[in-house]
Write a protein that holds these residues in place. Sequence first.
Motif, short mmCIF file in Angstrom:
data_model
loop_
_atom_site.label_atom_id
_atom_site.label_comp_id
_atom_site.label_asym_id
_atom_site.label_seq_id
_atom_site.Cartn_x
_atom_site.Cartn_y
_atom_site.Cartn_z
N GLY A 1 0.80 -1.22 0.00
CA GLY A 1 0.00 0.00 0.00
C GLY A 1 0.83 1.26 0.00
N PRO A 2 1.88 1.36 0.86
CA PRO A 2 2.69 2.59 0.85
C PRO A 2 3.33 2.87 -0.50
CG PRO A 2 3.11 1.31 2.84
CD PRO A 2 2.24 0.45 1.98
N SER A 3 3.70 1.82 -1.24
CA SER A 3 4.30 2.04 -2.57
C SER A 3 3.29 2.68 -3.52
CB SER A 3 4.76 0.70 -3.16
OG SER A 3 5.75 0.12 -2.36
N PHE A 4 2.04 2.23 -3.46
CA PHE A 4 1.01 2.83 -4.30
C PHE A 4 0.72 4.26 -3.86
CE2 PHE A 4 0.36 -1.55 -5.48
CZ PHE A 4 -0.10 -1.49 -6.79
N ASP A 5 0.68 4.47 -2.52
CA ASP A 5 0.43 5.83 -2.04
C ASP A 5 1.53 6.77 -2.51
OD1 ASP A 5 -1.81 4.86 -0.82
OD2 ASP A 5 -0.86 4.61 1.15
N GLN A 6 2.78 6.30 -2.41
CA GLN A 6 3.90 7.14 -2.83
C GLN A 6 3.82 7.44 -4.33
OE1 GLN A 6 7.67 5.41 -1.93
NE2 GLN A 6 8.85 7.20 -2.62
N GLY B 1 1.08 7.71 -6.01
CA GLY B 1 -0.14 8.43 -6.32
C GLY B 1 -1.14 7.59 -7.09
N VAL B 2 -1.13 6.27 -6.87
CA VAL B 2 -2.03 5.35 -7.57
C VAL B 2 -2.95 4.71 -6.53
CG1 VAL B 2 -2.20 3.28 -8.98
CG2 VAL B 2 -0.31 4.88 -9.35
N LYS B 3 -4.24 4.68 -6.83
CA LYS B 3 -5.20 4.10 -5.91
C LYS B 3 -5.31 2.60 -6.17
CE LYS B 3 -9.97 4.40 -4.27
NZ LYS B 3 -11.27 5.06 -4.43
N LEU B 4 -5.07 1.80 -5.13
CA LEU B 4 -5.15 0.34 -5.24
C LEU B 4 -6.44 -0.14 -4.60
CD1 LEU B 4 -3.97 -2.46 -5.87
CD2 LEU B 4 -2.82 -2.38 -3.64
N GLU B 5 -7.24 -0.89 -5.37
CA GLU B 5 -8.47 -1.48 -4.85
C GLU B 5 -8.31 -3.00 -4.83
OE1 GLU B 5 -11.76 -0.24 -7.17
OE2 GLU B 5 -11.36 1.91 -6.92
N VAL B 6 -8.95 -3.63 -3.82
CA VAL B 6 -8.86 -5.08 -3.65
C VAL B 6 -10.27 -5.65 -3.68
CG1 VAL B 6 -8.08 -6.97 -2.17
CG2 VAL B 6 -6.77 -4.84 -2.27
N ASP B 7 -10.47 -6.64 -4.54
CA ASP B 7 -11.77 -7.29 -4.66
C ASP B 7 -11.56 -8.80 -4.51
OD1 ASP B 7 -14.32 -8.09 -5.18
OD2 ASP B 7 -14.27 -7.68 -7.33
N VAL B 8 -11.47 -9.26 -3.27
CA VAL B 8 -11.30 -10.68 -2.96
C VAL B 8 -12.45 -11.10 -2.07
CG1 VAL B 8 -9.82 -12.43 -1.95
CG2 VAL B 8 -8.80 -10.48 -3.13
N GLY B 9 -13.30 -12.02 -2.55
CA GLY B 9 -14.49 -12.43 -1.81
C GLY B 9 -14.15 -13.28 -0.60
N PRO B 10 -15.16 -13.57 0.19
CA PRO B 10 -14.94 -14.36 1.42
C PRO B 10 -14.77 -15.85 1.14
CG PRO B 10 -17.27 -13.85 1.14
CD PRO B 10 -16.55 -13.12 0.05
N GLU B 11 -15.04 -16.31 -0.09
CA GLU B 11 -14.95 -17.72 -0.39
C GLU B 11 -13.49 -18.17 -0.31
OE1 GLU B 11 -16.23 -20.83 -3.97
OE2 GLU B 11 -16.08 -18.68 -4.36
N ASN C 1 4.61 -3.78 -10.81
CA ASN C 1 4.53 -3.24 -12.17
C ASN C 1 3.37 -2.28 -12.31
OD1 ASN C 1 6.75 -4.55 -13.10
ND2 ASN C 1 5.66 -6.10 -14.28
N ALA C 2 2.21 -2.61 -11.70
CA ALA C 2 1.05 -1.72 -11.78
C ALA C 2 1.37 -0.37 -11.16
CB ALA C 2 -0.15 -2.37 -11.09
N ALA C 3 2.06 -0.38 -10.00
CA ALA C 3 2.43 0.88 -9.36
C ALA C 3 3.45 1.63 -10.20
CB ALA C 3 2.98 0.60 -7.96
N LYS C 4 4.39 0.90 -10.81
CA LYS C 4 5.47 1.52 -11.56
C LYS C 4 4.98 2.16 -12.85
CE LYS C 4 9.17 -0.95 -11.89
NZ LYS C 4 10.14 -1.98 -12.37
N PHE C 5 4.06 1.47 -13.59
CA PHE C 5 3.68 1.90 -14.93
C PHE C 5 2.34 2.63 -14.99
CE2 PHE C 5 6.66 -1.56 -15.70
CZ PHE C 5 7.52 -0.96 -16.59
N THR C 6 1.77 2.93 -13.82
CA THR C 6 0.52 3.70 -13.81
C THR C 6 0.85 5.13 -13.38
OG1 THR C 6 -0.73 1.72 -13.23
CG2 THR C 6 -1.81 3.85 -12.88
N PRO C 7 0.43 6.13 -14.15
CA PRO C 7 0.75 7.52 -13.79
C PRO C 7 -0.01 7.96 -12.54
CG PRO C 7 -0.72 7.45 -15.67
CD PRO C 7 -0.34 6.03 -15.41
#
Length: 913
Positions: free
Chosen positions: A630-635, A637-647, A668-674
């Motif tokens: 999370g801190p890497s995404f915050d640094q 400036g990219v918003k990370l969302e998590v969609d993992v169900g309870p199953e 990679n997502a954090a690195k290549f997303t503006p």
Amino acid sequence: MAEPRAGAALPEGRCRRLLDSLPGLVWACRADGTCDFASSSWITYTGVPASELHGLGWQRVLHPDDQARAARAWRHALASAGRFAVEARIRRHDGGYRWFSIRSAPSLDDRGAVVDWSGIAVDIHEQHEHARNDSQDLARAFDVLDRGDACFVLDHDFRFVFVNPRQEHLSQKPRSETLGRSLWEVYPSLAGPHSRYFREYNRVMRERVPAEFDEHYAPLDLWTHVNVYPTKEGGIAVFFRDVTARKRIEEERRHLVAALRETAARADHSRAQLEAIFQAIPDGVVVFDMQGNVVLVNSAEATKYALTSAKQICVAHFAERYELTDLDGRVLPVDEWPVYRALRGESFAGWQLHTRRLDTGQAWIFNFSGEPVRDEQGQQVLAVVVKRDVTEHRRAEEALRQSEEQYRAFFETGIVGMGQVDPATGRILRVNDRYCDITGYSREELLSGTVHDMTHPDDRQADWEKYCRMVRGEVDEYCAEKRYICKDGRLIWVHVAARLIRDAAGAPVRSVGIMQDITQRKEAEQALRESEAALREADRRKDEFLAMLSHELRNPLAPIRNGLYILERAPPGGPQARRAHAAIERQVTHMTRLIDDLLDVTRISRGKIQLQRERVELGELLHRLAEDLGPSFDQAGVKLEVDVGPEPLSVDGDPTRLAQIVGNLLANAAKFTPRGGHALLSAKREGGLAVVRVRDDGAGIPQETLPHVFEPFVQADCTLDRSRGGLGLGLSLVKGLCEMHGGTVTAESAGRGQGAQFTVRLPLAPAVAWSRAAAPTAAPRELPRRVLVIEDNVDAAETLRDALGMGDHVVEVAFAGPEGIEKARRFEPDVVLCDIGLPGMDGYGVARTIRADPKLRSVYLVALSGYALQEDVERSRQAGFDRHMAKPPSLSALEKMLAEVGSGKLKEAAGTG
């Protein structure tokens, strides 16, 4: 009756009747070549009065196509005072034409001047037509494939490049002594302008025109008939034929004619003229009286059979010495011999019989002709028998027949496809079985079509134009590689070579060619080209990788060096010192990650990674990863969302490697997303698979890069500043680790700037009853340990000593192998941290020495090395090390290991740290 002898003279009247009775057209000319005598048989056959035949009128009864050739030969004979011989068609009284062999020889006086000419024309029409019809086409066809002459080929420097077996035999030199060597070196006697061979070969090589000549080769005493042709490669091809026998016969005939000329010059002119005509007949002529006695023979017969004895010669003389057999093998009784047929008044010609000499076994084949001679009252008084030796002709016919059989066998049983094609239409005229096997068509199907039907549409036009160039005579041979469409639809590559067969007028009749299936060769060439392209691409990527590696390894050095400068000058614990410490830690972590990626890629490619499998709850793992990153995404400036169900999504895998898979994709997502972009981490069950997706709306992947995105060292970021960093190994690691877990990974992107989605599919573990894991027990309290560090890098050794000393451990340092062993014996450490590459004695030697010392056997040995592949770990274990740790070792891992010294866990943990 007078005794017969060779060349005996007859009264003029009787000699004229004799000449008129000969089975041929007899004529004579003055010294200037104008005709002044023609036999009655000549006048009867042509229907032209004698007055019109005199002068040069006899030439006008020749076929128009033969007149010019005969006139040239006659002029040459007149000019050279030599023999005249030509085959030409003579017009019959009814307007038809028949082939005749026309020959003449001059009579000379004592001074060698021509007195007159005498000659005879013999009907050879049946033999000529038979030979032409039977042999013409086949001889040309077989000549395309196999010439019987001695042959060799020279390149443009007169070096031998081909020698056939006949040439080896004729020259008495094996090809091993000639190939690659100069003609003038192998046959020095031919070198120089004195040699006709030298002059003609150089002329053909220079002017590129064929040459034909007869020449005597002195070293072997051979007369050779030579044909020289320029080759398309710039050299020449030379064909030899041994004509020594023919030359010697010609020489003997010249001597004989000279003798006859001398005799005729001393005789009465009229009688000498008739005698010369008789003697000049090249075939054997024997004249019998009605009792079967020989009264006259011509020179050809007398010379061949030595009929010069003064004793009476009769049919019995021949019957005692010879046996005649017809072509069916029946031995003829003497009363059926040609002489008796003539004596019975029969006229016949072209009767072919086998003749064998009983005492020597020598055999010939003769064509016999016979004619009765009658006086003025019509009473038969003599019988004339003429025989022509056709032994060589029959042998040639037999050789031709055998050649035909050989050609047919060669054609039908060839290991390559063979065929004949109509040059005008491309229609297939003949094929062998191998041709059918290659194309898949039956013989009937092929003969009903053309070569165009099988040729690939893209090849037809260029291929036909190349074939037509050969038909037009622009090139000697057609040679092409093209594609054929087989009957079953398969596409094959074939190599085709063909040559033309032409008729007597030079018009193309058919082409004969061979065809080979070269599909495998073509596929191998294509595979080689693709392999070369792949190697070039791999080489290019290697160069790019080395450039990237240099960039990525150099980049952290500047902040590390700056941080050290700040730490030396800033107050301890101050803001500057803390920032410098954090920067150094980040850069060291980054460099460690680069090196770990390189090692992991190598381990995966060699199959050296061992998964520590256990049941992993994937949902919990993904939540922890999202929290940790999370801190890497915050640094960024990219918003990370998590969609993992309870199953529950339980997989059987290595939790560390699974975290590495997803962690690399999230990094990679954090690195290549503006900045301001979004990333989504999701997971769900799809059938028997756990499906994890990482999607972002960042830089995206170009379409040309997408198929190669999981290959090592591939990066979409090729800008000079390389602001996003990395070696292009992350996705390659992801793919390798997924496959080790029995899963897959795929990438999707609409293109540059359109974001990307990576999908990982892993097999779910079988369902089992779960129990809550026991709460972890508290780590044991760390006790101070006695540690010996053996490391030749002084900075590395001293910083490790200081770091471990901060944990209250007692640490000693040695900088070489022997020094380390000596200190170990004095210091008696609990743990030895030993480098492998040491001066004096390497780490393996140190370990073996320590294990051999009873006082030090219980010491815990840890190998420190920059080499961390499985074979490196195994080698350390065999040398006596308890653990192998890759440089640089994690201080937390070292502290944990030291805290566990003495527990049973240490042996279980042996391996890479």
